[in-house]
Design an enzyme around this catalytic site. Structure first.
Site, PDB file in Angstrom:
ATOM      1  N   LYS A  38       2.129  -3.740   6.644  1.00  0.00           N
ATOM      2  CA  LYS A  38       2.551  -3.702   5.244  1.00  0.00           C
ATOM      3  C   LYS A  38       4.057  -3.453   5.155  1.00  0.00           C
ATOM      4  O   LYS A  38       4.769  -4.085   4.379  1.00  0.00           O
ATOM      5  CB  LYS A  38       1.790  -2.626   4.475  1.00  0.00           C
ATOM      6  CG  LYS A  38       0.313  -2.940   4.289  1.00  0.00           C
ATOM      7  CD  LYS A  38       0.117  -4.275   3.601  1.00  0.00           C
ATOM      8  CE  LYS A  38      -1.341  -4.637   3.469  1.00  0.00           C
ATOM      9  NZ  LYS A  38      -1.556  -5.956   2.887  1.00  0.00           N
ATOM     10  N   SER A  61       0.832  -1.199   0.000  1.00  0.00           N
ATOM     11  CA  SER A  61       0.000   0.000   0.000  1.00  0.00           C
ATOM     12  C   SER A  61       0.864   1.246   0.000  1.00  0.00           C
ATOM     13  O   SER A  61       1.935   1.269   0.603  1.00  0.00           O
ATOM     14  CB  SER A  61      -0.892  -0.017   1.255  1.00  0.00           C
ATOM     15  OG  SER A  61      -1.527   1.230   1.446  1.00  0.00           O
ATOM     16  N   TYR A  82      -1.932  -1.176  11.038  1.00  0.00           N
ATOM     17  CA  TYR A  82      -2.205  -1.743   9.709  1.00  0.00           C
ATOM     18  C   TYR A  82      -1.062  -1.394   8.757  1.00  0.00           C
ATOM     19  O   TYR A  82      -0.475  -2.268   8.127  1.00  0.00           O
ATOM     20  CB  TYR A  82      -3.526  -1.227   9.130  1.00  0.00           C
ATOM     21  CG  TYR A  82      -3.600  -1.481   7.648  1.00  0.00           C
ATOM     22  CD1 TYR A  82      -3.417  -0.454   6.736  1.00  0.00           C
ATOM     23  CD2 TYR A  82      -3.798  -2.770   7.161  1.00  0.00           C
ATOM     24  CE1 TYR A  82      -3.440  -0.693   5.376  1.00  0.00           C
ATOM     25  CE2 TYR A  82      -3.814  -3.028   5.806  1.00  0.00           C
ATOM     26  CZ  TYR A  82      -3.630  -1.985   4.917  1.00  0.00           C
ATOM     27  OH  TYR A  82      -3.630  -2.230   3.575  1.00  0.00           O
TER      28      TYR A  82
HETATM   29  P1  NAD Z   1     -10.865  -7.365   1.433  1.00  0.00           P
HETATM   30  O1  NAD Z   1     -11.053  -7.326   2.898  1.00  0.00           O
HETATM   31  O2  NAD Z   1     -12.001  -7.121   0.526  1.00  0.00           O
HETATM   32  O3  NAD Z   1     -10.193  -8.746   0.992  1.00  0.00           O
HETATM   33  C1  NAD Z   1      -9.353  -9.456   1.864  1.00  0.00           C
HETATM   34  C2  NAD Z   1      -9.858 -10.884   1.864  1.00  0.00           C
HETATM   35  O4  NAD Z   1      -9.003 -11.675   2.660  1.00  0.00           O
HETATM   36  C3  NAD Z   1     -11.274 -11.018   2.447  1.00  0.00           C
HETATM   37  O5  NAD Z   1     -12.071 -11.748   1.540  1.00  0.00           O
HETATM   38  C4  NAD Z   1     -11.066 -11.778   3.757  1.00  0.00           C
HETATM   39  O6  NAD Z   1     -12.154 -12.629   4.040  1.00  0.00           O
HETATM   40  C5  NAD Z   1      -9.783 -12.541   3.469  1.00  0.00           C
HETATM   41  N1  NAD Z   1      -8.986 -12.846   4.656  1.00  0.00           N
HETATM   42  C6  NAD Z   1      -8.612 -11.994   5.639  1.00  0.00           C
HETATM   43  N2  NAD Z   1      -7.885 -12.643   6.566  1.00  0.00           N
HETATM   44  C7  NAD Z   1      -7.789 -13.933   6.159  1.00  0.00           C
HETATM   45  C8  NAD Z   1      -7.176 -15.099   6.683  1.00  0.00           C
HETATM   46  N3  NAD Z   1      -6.534 -15.074   7.853  1.00  0.00           N
HETATM   47  N4  NAD Z   1      -7.289 -16.254   5.990  1.00  0.00           N
HETATM   48  C9  NAD Z   1      -7.952 -16.299   4.814  1.00  0.00           C
HETATM   49  N5  NAD Z   1      -8.564 -15.228   4.257  1.00  0.00           N
HETATM   50  C10 NAD Z   1      -8.476 -14.065   4.936  1.00  0.00           C
HETATM   51  O7  NAD Z   1      -9.692  -6.318   1.134  1.00  0.00           O
HETATM   52  P2  NAD Z   1      -9.200  -5.706  -0.259  1.00  0.00           P
HETATM   53  O8  NAD Z   1      -9.630  -4.290  -0.312  1.00  0.00           O
HETATM   54  O9  NAD Z   1      -9.528  -6.618  -1.372  1.00  0.00           O
HETATM   55  O10 NAD Z   1      -7.616  -5.692  -0.039  1.00  0.00           O
HETATM   56  C11 NAD Z   1      -6.848  -6.796  -0.441  1.00  0.00           C
HETATM   57  C12 NAD Z   1      -5.420  -6.525  -0.039  1.00  0.00           C
HETATM   58  O11 NAD Z   1      -4.985  -5.279  -0.588  1.00  0.00           O
HETATM   59  C13 NAD Z   1      -5.218  -6.404   1.477  1.00  0.00           C
HETATM   60  O12 NAD Z   1      -3.967  -7.000   1.798  1.00  0.00           O
HETATM   61  C14 NAD Z   1      -5.133  -4.908   1.710  1.00  0.00           C
HETATM   62  O13 NAD Z   1      -4.339  -4.599   2.850  1.00  0.00           O
HETATM   63  C15 NAD Z   1      -4.470  -4.453   0.438  1.00  0.00           C
HETATM   64  N6  NAD Z   1      -4.764  -3.055   0.103  1.00  0.00           N
HETATM   65  C16 NAD Z   1      -6.064  -2.658  -0.014  1.00  0.00           C
HETATM   66  C17 NAD Z   1      -6.338  -1.318  -0.327  1.00  0.00           C
HETATM   67  C18 NAD Z   1      -7.768  -0.822  -0.425  1.00  0.00           C
HETATM   68  O14 NAD Z   1      -7.967   0.397  -0.367  1.00  0.00           O
HETATM   69  N7  NAD Z   1      -8.738  -1.693  -0.576  1.00  0.00           N
HETATM   70  C19 NAD Z   1      -5.306  -0.419  -0.539  1.00  0.00           C
HETATM   71  C20 NAD Z   1      -3.991  -0.870  -0.419  1.00  0.00           C
HETATM   72  C21 NAD Z   1      -3.733  -2.200  -0.099  1.00  0.00           C
HETATM   73  C1  WQD Z   2      -9.875   9.153   0.912  1.00  0.00           C
HETATM   74  C2  WQD Z   2     -10.120  10.630   1.159  1.00  0.00           C
HETATM   75  C3  WQD Z   2     -10.519  11.188   3.452  1.00  0.00           C
HETATM   76  C4  WQD Z   2     -14.287   9.045   3.861  1.00  0.00           C
HETATM   77  C5  WQD Z   2      -7.264   4.297   3.105  1.00  0.00           C
HETATM   78  C6  WQD Z   2      -6.224   3.628   3.962  1.00  0.00           C
HETATM   79  C7  WQD Z   2      -5.147   3.032   3.073  1.00  0.00           C
HETATM   80  C8  WQD Z   2      -5.774   2.151   2.014  1.00  0.00           C
HETATM   81  C9  WQD Z   2      -6.801   2.921   1.229  1.00  0.00           C
HETATM   82  C10 WQD Z   2      -5.689  -0.127   2.755  1.00  0.00           C
HETATM   83  C11 WQD Z   2      -9.421  11.126   2.405  1.00  0.00           C
HETATM   84  C12 WQD Z   2     -11.749  11.466   2.601  1.00  0.00           C
HETATM   85  C13 WQD Z   2     -13.118   9.575   3.347  1.00  0.00           C
HETATM   86  C14 WQD Z   2     -15.327   9.913   4.222  1.00  0.00           C
HETATM   87  C15 WQD Z   2     -13.996  11.774   3.539  1.00  0.00           C
HETATM   88  N1  WQD Z   2      -6.394   1.011   2.585  1.00  0.00           N
HETATM   89  N2  WQD Z   2     -12.996  10.918   3.184  1.00  0.00           N
HETATM   90  N3  WQD Z   2     -15.152  11.261   4.047  1.00  0.00           N
HETATM   91  O1  WQD Z   2      -7.586   7.300   3.750  1.00  0.00           O
HETATM   92  O2  WQD Z   2      -6.628   7.605   1.406  1.00  0.00           O
HETATM   93  O3  WQD Z   2      -6.667   5.341   2.430  1.00  0.00           O
HETATM   94  O4  WQD Z   2      -7.791   3.397   2.157  1.00  0.00           O
HETATM   95  O5  WQD Z   2      -4.569  -0.336   2.443  1.00  0.00           O
HETATM   96  O6  WQD Z   2      -4.268   2.304   3.882  1.00  0.00           O
HETATM   97  O7  WQD Z   2      -5.619   4.601   4.788  1.00  0.00           O
HETATM   98  O8  WQD Z   2      -8.789   6.396   1.696  1.00  0.00           O
HETATM   99  O9  WQD Z   2     -11.153   6.410   1.064  1.00  0.00           O
HETATM  100  O10 WQD Z   2     -10.558   6.445   3.536  1.00  0.00           O
HETATM  101  O11 WQD Z   2     -10.190   8.472   2.136  1.00  0.00           O
HETATM  102  O12 WQD Z   2     -13.847  13.013   3.397  1.00  0.00           O
HETATM  103  O13 WQD Z   2     -16.427   9.494   4.718  1.00  0.00           O
HETATM  104  O14 WQD Z   2     -11.525  10.830   1.378  1.00  0.00           O
HETATM  105  O15 WQD Z   2     -10.307  12.237   4.389  1.00  0.00           O
HETATM  106  O16 WQD Z   2      -8.979  12.431   2.150  1.00  0.00           O
HETATM  107  P1  WQD Z   2      -7.376   6.772   2.374  1.00  0.00           P
HETATM  108  P2  WQD Z   2     -10.247   6.856   2.138  1.00  0.00           P
END
Ligand code: NAD
Ligand code: WQD
Length: 338
Positions: free
Chosen positions: A154, A125, A150
């Site tokens: 990462k 991330s 969190y």
């Molecule tokens: P998500 O929660 O939709 O998907 C994660 C999946 O992993 C879920 O289906 C959950 O049931 C499964 N899971 C969690 N723990 C588990 C375990 N111990 N064993 C088996 N399955 C398990 O999340 P996502 O948004 O698809 O994110 C996927 C990956 O990308 C994560 O590692 C997250 O940290 C990373 N990521 C997400 C974002 C975002 O904004 N969505 C941004 C950056 C990084």
């Molecule tokens: C985006 C912008 C908020 C909600 C997060 C995690 C990051 C990654 C992605 C896992 C920001 C604003 C949001 C709301 C708002 N996840 N906002 N009202 O914070 O960039 O990243 O998700 O890896 O680790 O930190 O994404 O969508 O939460 O926010 O004004 O109800 O929207 O302040 O500026 P963010 P976000």
């Protein structure tokens, strides 16, 4: 070729499973359904026309992970999505995150290091950059002390992978995602936030459909053009495709080192107000919102320098913010049967 997709019923994992099938890969989905639903499997099936192989496994159970890889010893590698990902929850319950995100990773790598050669794609991330000094953010930007447990999982995860790759047949690519949004164009799969959405786009679509009264915009007094924070919002389908390209790069032995890092974003920053205006344009619905105080821990801006992803990985985002918001809106309406 068989590839294991952990967290494959999650938001990004499910879209990646679709793209892997489209490219002819054999996929085994592993998920404990802690943050997803078995209905996602049906959604994937409706898109690809076959029922994917799915095993409900909790990656925190070392013995189960070992047995799984003995059974699937013909798998060539893992795309590892499974993790807990709610920043706020990680602050309240850090050990849940260190156990789930680190122990699972360790158990997976212990199995892969038994192989002569293995490919590993890791969901990282842009959060590892914290508030980067320079925009757009390159992969050389320093990894900052984490702002949440969190984010720390990462950062630590990347370090573990680097250490293990040095002494094993594991070749890895770390994909540092910016802000994934949207859904599949079929509206068969998308984002399924549990409870009140923490992320901007699902909160917008739930407000537009009437589940939430209004969106709270967390601050408009930031040093940006319109005072609201700037992020790099990438369509989840573009993000999914990046994983297939990364995996193929390792299979083709094109990687230039045992562990490579790529920023996966559009390279374009959008403010919160710009996202709101764009959503109103694509949905045709005015979005009720109010400006409130800043959210603790928010950074001012983050958008990717995508030169490495475009020129070395050979991947470039194709879809626009409008397309992502349109897909997110269509998905919200589908989920609510409207
Ligand atoms: P998500 O929660 O939709 O998907 C994660 C999946 O992993 C879920 O289906 C959950 O049931 C499964 N899971 C969690 N723990 C588990 C375990 N111990 N064993 C088996 N399955 C398990 O999340 P996502 O948004 O698809 O994110 C996927 C990956 O990308 C994560 O590692 C997250 O940290 C990373 N990521 C997400 C974002 C975002 O904004 N969505 C941004 C950056 C990084
Ligand atoms: C985006 C912008 C908020 C909600 C997060 C995690 C990051 C990654 C992605 C896992 C920001 C604003 C949001 C709301 C708002 N996840 N906002 N009202 O914070 O960039 O990243 O998700 O890896 O680790 O930190 O994404 O969508 O939460 O926010 O004004 O109800 O929207 O302040 O500026 P963010 P976000």
């Amino acid at each position: 070729m068989k590839v294991v997709v952990t967290g494959g019923l999650g938001f990004i994992g499910s879209h990646t499973v679709v793209e892997l099938y489209r490219q002819g890969f054999e996929v085994v989905i592993v998920d404990n359904l802690s943050n997803s639903s078995i209905d996602v499997l049906t959604g994937i099936e409706k898109i690809i026309g076959v029922k994917p192989v799915f095993e409900q496994i909790d990656l925190r159970d070392k013995a189960v992970v070992t047995a799984f890889f003995e059974k699937h010893n013909d798998s060539i590698g893992v795309i590892h999505f499974a993790a807990s990902k709610a920043v706020g929850e990680s602050v309240e319950n850090p050990l849940l995150y260190y156990e789930n995100n680190i122990a699972s990773l360790v158990y997976l790598l212990q199995e892969l290091q038994k192989k002569k050669e293995a490919y590993f794609i890791f969901s990282s991330s842009c959060t590892v950059y914290g508030q980067a000094e320079n925009m757009p953010i390159t992969e050389c930007a320093s990894v900052q002390p984490a702002m949440s447990p969190y984010g720390n999982t990462k950062r630590i995860g990347e370090e573990i992978i680097n250490d293990v790759a040095k002494v094993s047949g594991i070749n890895a690519i770390l994909l540092r995602y910016f802000n994934p949004i949207g859904a599949h164009e079929t509206a068969e799969i998308g984002e399924l936030p549990v409870g009140v959405p923490q992320n901007l786009v699902p909160f917008i679509t739930q407000t537009a459909i009437g589940i939430r009264k209004e969106l709270s915009v967390y601050g408009d007094d930031y040093p940006t053009a319109d005072g609201t924070c700037i992020r790099d919002y990438i369509h989840v389908v573009d993000l999914a495709k990046a994983h297939v390209v990364a995996l193929q790069r390792l299979i083709d032995h094109k990687n230039e080192s045992k562990v490579e890092v790529f920023n996966i974003g559009t390279g374009k920053g959008s403010s919160v107000l710009e996202v709101i205006r764009t959503f109103e344009k694509v949905s045709g619905k005015p979005l009720p919102y109010k400006i409130v105080g800043r959210r603790e821990g928010d950074i001012i801006e983050a958008y990717a320098n995508t030169d490495r992803a475009n020129q070395i990985l050979g991947w470039k985002a194709q879809l626009t913010l409008e397309e992502a918001l349109d897909a997110a809106w269509k998905w919200e309406q589908k989920v609510r049967n409207i």
